[in-house]
Design a protein around this motif. Sequence first.
Motif, PDB file in Angstrom:
ATOM      1  N   PHE A   1      -1.341   7.632   5.171  1.00 22.94           N
ATOM      2  CA  PHE A   1      -1.348   6.849   3.891  1.00 22.94           C
ATOM      3  C   PHE A   1      -1.805   8.530   3.080  1.00 22.94           C
ATOM      4  O   PHE A   1      -2.769   7.663   1.783  1.00 22.94           O
ATOM      5  CB  PHE A   1      -2.102   6.157   3.004  1.00 22.94           C
ATOM      6  CG  PHE A   1      -1.147   4.590   3.576  1.00 22.94           C
ATOM      7  CD1 PHE A   1       0.123   4.123   3.376  1.00 22.94           C
ATOM      8  CD2 PHE A   1      -2.366   3.900   5.132  1.00 22.94           C
ATOM      9  CE1 PHE A   1      -0.144   2.780   3.919  1.00 22.94           C
ATOM     10  CE2 PHE A   1      -1.477   2.942   6.076  1.00 22.94           C
ATOM     11  CZ  PHE A   1      -0.212   2.266   5.805  1.00 22.94           C
TER      12      PHE A   1
ATOM     13  N   ILE B   1      -6.802   2.504  -0.095  1.00 21.70           N
ATOM     14  CA  ILE B   1      -6.294   2.501   1.222  1.00 21.70           C
ATOM     15  C   ILE B   1      -7.788   2.502   2.574  1.00 21.70           C
ATOM     16  O   ILE B   1      -6.758   2.005   3.958  1.00 21.70           O
ATOM     17  CB  ILE B   1      -5.747   4.266   1.676  1.00 21.70           C
ATOM     18  CG1 ILE B   1      -4.879   4.332   0.484  1.00 21.70           C
ATOM     19  CG2 ILE B   1      -5.732   4.341   2.740  1.00 21.70           C
ATOM     20  CD1 ILE B   1      -4.159   5.705   0.307  1.00 21.70           C
TER      21      ILE B   1
ATOM     22  N   LEU C   1       0.865  -0.789   0.631  1.00 21.58           N
ATOM     23  CA  LEU C   1       0.283  -0.283  -0.302  1.00 21.58           C
ATOM     24  C   LEU C   1       1.155   1.075   0.060  1.00 21.58           C
ATOM     25  O   LEU C   1       1.885   1.514   0.842  1.00 21.58           O
ATOM     26  CB  LEU C   1      -0.453  -0.191   0.820  1.00 21.58           C
ATOM     27  CG  LEU C   1      -2.081   0.564   1.087  1.00 21.58           C
ATOM     28  CD1 LEU C   1      -3.439   0.199  -0.120  1.00 21.58           C
ATOM     29  CD2 LEU C   1      -3.251   0.661   2.551  1.00 21.58           C
TER      30      LEU C   1
END
Length: 403
Positions: A190, A167, A150
């Motif tokens: 993120f 995400i 990710l």
Amino acid sequence: MGEGSAVFLAGVNYLKESSALGYSDKLFFLQQRAGLNERVKTNCLHISLNFESKEQISNDKMQQIAKDYMARVGFGEQPLLIYRHLDAGHPHCHIVTTNIDAVGKRISLHNLGRDLSEVARQEIETKYELTPAAGRGTEQELPPPDLWALKKADYGRDETKKVITQIVNAVVQKYNYTSLAELNAALGSFNILADRGHEKSAMYGAKGLLYRIIDEKGNKLGVPIKASRIAGKHTLDKLEQRFEKNKSKRKILATILKQRINHVLEKYPNKQGFQEQLKERKIELLYRTSKDGHIYGLTFIDHLGRAVFNGSELGKAYGAKALLQTFNQLPQKQKATVNTTTSLNSKLPNPAKDDQNSYLQPVAPTHYLEILLGRMEQEHAPHLPKRKKKRKKRGQQTQQINL
């Protein structure tokens, strides 16, 4: 034009040709039309039309689709400003108009999305042979992506809805957290934020939730996505259920995390070394600061154990006050040692001076700044200012349509 810019496509139902419209022309006509009915609270409407990232749509076609859509939802005779934004990984445009018609009558916005927009979207997808929005990003049973694969959301390069969905699904399902603040700590790693809005906003009161991309400083970017519109539908109600469920696993996760923190603190009892070595071990340390830069709390994000803890929850020794004292004690001890040995050799270096950078400095507060939808380098879509006469505040309604 580069990223973060916009192109003015058309001014529809204006008295001048689009190419002849200046900023004041665009604003005046909308302002004049809205002023025909001063009793209406919401007199401005903003809509974004979003297309699948692989769609190849020219400016002319996008303008045609926007005009067609607005006619189907009852705004075909209204003044419209259409802008194409180039600030995201998927084609999209923004439309600004007013819901006050030429005779001062209010065009109802109640259930506009449910009653008119959904039908218009389906008809336009068929007419223009577009990728259907229904089913895109709604696969409920798909497993979340590999967390180690990710990557942070990159606004302007990634398709907004797609990257937010990836995400949010991964973090919500795989991390352990017991509050929205803790979830946002993990999502922030993120570049994603779960946003409830201002505490006095209608969205906050209705327990609404938006997911949006942010930059490294926490600034909000682009158009947010409603929680109910992404795969998994991670609404606030569902998250609160997870908060309770996650509590049963906290004890063992906390014990393991404290052991790993202790191992680092024994070898690196200073701010820089401590934080860097934690990062090497997949532990992110966040300093929670007040507006004046005062550190009042710590948050540990364990990306290996997939859990988020406030330092105080781990124990008194892991709170901000205790760790700040630990960091500050090291230079004091070094200074005492140097003062003792200096009488034997005045040429010895002074570690207290050499190590002065190891003192914990106040961390600048994080300001979550509101920015406009997209960044327009050439022109800005006008908004309707508040009127000077004493009356109820005017508002606007925003709607996002995926095509």
